[in-house]
Design a protein around this motif. Structure first.
Motif, short mmCIF file in Angstrom:
data_model
loop_
_atom_site.label_atom_id
_atom_site.label_comp_id
_atom_site.label_asym_id
_atom_site.label_seq_id
_atom_site.Cartn_x
_atom_site.Cartn_y
_atom_site.Cartn_z
N LYS A 95 0.83 -1.21 0.00
CA LYS A 95 0.00 0.00 0.00
C LYS A 95 0.87 1.26 0.00
O LYS A 95 0.56 2.23 -0.70
CB LYS A 95 -0.93 -0.02 1.21
CG LYS A 95 -1.97 1.07 1.19
CD LYS A 95 -2.96 0.91 2.33
CE LYS A 95 -4.01 1.99 2.24
NZ LYS A 95 -5.02 1.85 3.27
N GLU A 96 1.96 1.24 0.76
CA GLU A 96 2.88 2.40 0.80
C GLU A 96 3.47 2.71 -0.57
O GLU A 96 3.80 3.85 -0.85
CB GLU A 96 4.05 2.11 1.76
CG GLU A 96 3.71 2.17 3.22
CD GLU A 96 4.89 1.68 4.07
OE1 GLU A 96 6.04 1.70 3.59
OE2 GLU A 96 4.63 1.27 5.21
N ASN A 97 3.64 1.70 -1.39
CA ASN A 97 4.26 1.88 -2.70
C ASN A 97 3.24 1.97 -3.83
O ASN A 97 3.60 1.89 -5.00
CB ASN A 97 5.23 0.72 -2.97
CG ASN A 97 6.51 0.88 -2.20
OD1 ASN A 97 7.40 1.61 -2.62
ND2 ASN A 97 6.60 0.24 -1.05
N SER A 98 1.97 2.13 -3.47
CA SER A 98 0.91 2.18 -4.47
C SER A 98 0.24 3.54 -4.50
O SER A 98 0.23 4.26 -3.50
CB SER A 98 -0.17 1.13 -4.13
OG SER A 98 0.38 -0.15 -4.08
N ASN A 99 -0.33 3.87 -5.63
CA ASN A 99 -1.18 5.05 -5.72
C ASN A 99 -2.51 4.71 -5.06
O ASN A 99 -2.92 3.55 -5.03
CB ASN A 99 -1.40 5.44 -7.19
CG ASN A 99 -0.13 5.92 -7.84
OD1 ASN A 99 0.69 6.59 -7.22
ND2 ASN A 99 0.06 5.57 -9.10
N PHE A 100 -3.18 5.69 -4.55
CA PHE A 100 -4.44 5.48 -3.84
C PHE A 100 -5.41 4.68 -4.70
O PHE A 100 -5.65 5.00 -5.86
CB PHE A 100 -5.08 6.83 -3.46
CG PHE A 100 -6.38 6.67 -2.74
CD1 PHE A 100 -6.41 6.31 -1.40
CD2 PHE A 100 -7.58 6.86 -3.41
CE1 PHE A 100 -7.61 6.15 -0.74
CE2 PHE A 100 -8.79 6.70 -2.75
CZ PHE A 100 -8.79 6.34 -1.41
N GLY A 107 1.14 -11.00 -12.27
CA GLY A 107 1.92 -10.68 -13.46
C GLY A 107 2.25 -9.21 -13.59
O GLY A 107 3.09 -8.84 -14.43
N ASP A 108 1.63 -8.35 -12.77
CA ASP A 108 1.93 -6.91 -12.83
C ASP A 108 3.35 -6.64 -12.34
O ASP A 108 3.83 -7.28 -11.40
CB ASP A 108 0.96 -6.12 -11.95
CG ASP A 108 -0.41 -5.96 -12.56
OD1 ASP A 108 -0.60 -6.33 -13.74
OD2 ASP A 108 -1.31 -5.45 -11.85
N LEU A 109 4.00 -5.67 -12.95
CA LEU A 109 5.30 -5.19 -12.51
C LEU A 109 5.05 -4.00 -11.59
O LEU A 109 4.39 -3.03 -11.98
CB LEU A 109 6.14 -4.76 -13.72
CG LEU A 109 7.57 -4.34 -13.44
CD1 LEU A 109 8.39 -5.52 -12.93
CD2 LEU A 109 8.21 -3.78 -14.70
N VAL A 110 5.56 -4.10 -10.35
CA VAL A 110 5.32 -3.07 -9.34
C VAL A 110 6.65 -2.46 -8.94
O VAL A 110 7.62 -3.16 -8.68
CB VAL A 110 4.59 -3.67 -8.11
CG1 VAL A 110 4.35 -2.59 -7.07
CG2 VAL A 110 3.28 -4.31 -8.53
N ASP A 111 6.68 -1.14 -8.88
CA ASP A 111 7.86 -0.36 -8.54
C ASP A 111 7.87 -0.10 -7.03
O ASP A 111 6.84 0.27 -6.46
CB ASP A 111 7.79 0.96 -9.31
CG ASP A 111 9.11 1.67 -9.38
OD1 ASP A 111 10.14 1.01 -9.58
OD2 ASP A 111 9.12 2.91 -9.20
N PHE A 112 9.03 -0.30 -6.38
CA PHE A 112 9.17 -0.09 -4.95
C PHE A 112 10.28 0.89 -4.66
O PHE A 112 11.26 0.96 -5.40
CB PHE A 112 9.53 -1.41 -4.24
CG PHE A 112 8.41 -2.40 -4.18
CD1 PHE A 112 7.55 -2.42 -3.09
CD2 PHE A 112 8.21 -3.30 -5.20
CE1 PHE A 112 6.53 -3.35 -3.03
CE2 PHE A 112 7.19 -4.22 -5.16
CZ PHE A 112 6.34 -4.24 -4.06
N ALA A 113 10.15 1.60 -3.54
CA ALA A 113 11.22 2.46 -3.06
C ALA A 113 12.19 1.60 -2.26
O ALA A 113 11.78 0.84 -1.39
CB ALA A 113 10.65 3.56 -2.17
#
Length: 155
Positions: A95-100, A107-113
């Motif tokens: 949730k912290e790394n997601s848009n509201f 299979g989605d590519l998710v970007d993390f800090a």
């Protein structure tokens, strides 16, 4: 300039070469992953991180004008798959790394800090009420690939 008794020296790719080339990275079945052959050629400086170091290494020693296709095993492409790079991530971290309100599918590519301030990405492999399983391996890790190149010019 060569004389009749002196052969012309053909430039070859060196670790810091500046070159213009066409290249194609494909699966063993011949499916293109990326290709410049139907577009403008790429111009790049080796040793600057513009392409993966393993791909740079496979270019070394190729002559200007050469057209080659190499089969690169995982160790010479994007490395073997590392099981340690399959990581569970808490729903709070996701949730912290997601848009509201963002929703994810397998299979989605998710970007993390990253803690260091950088960014890294993982592919969502599983999602349940406790968290998510992400694969942080390079998407091409573990694959043998075809690397076709045509060296147009070397400076």
């Amino acid at each position: 300039m060569s004389t009749p008794n002196t052969p012309a020296l053909v430039p070859v790719v060196t670790p810091d070469a500046y070159l213009t080339l066409h290249y194609r990275l494909a699966s063993l079945q011949g499916e293109d992953i990326i290709s410049t052959f139907n577009e403008n050629p790429a111009t790049l400086q080796l040793g600057t991180g513009q392409i993966a170091p393993e791909l740079e290494a496979s270019l070394l020693g190729l002559e200007e004008g050469s057209h080659t296709t190499q089969e690169l095993p995982p160790e010479k492409a994007f490395g073997p798959r590392n099981p340690d790079l399959l990581q569970r991530v808490s729903l709070a971290t996701l949730k912290e790394n997601s848009n509201f309100g963002e929703q994810y599918a397998i299979g989605d590519l998710v970007d993390f800090a990253a803690p260091s301030g950088g960014r890294f990405a993982g592919i969502l492999r599983a999602l349940d009420e406790e968290g998510a399983l992400f694969d942080f391996n390079h998407p091409l890790a573990g694959q043998t690939l075809l690397f076709e190149t045509r060296i147009i010019g070397i400076l």
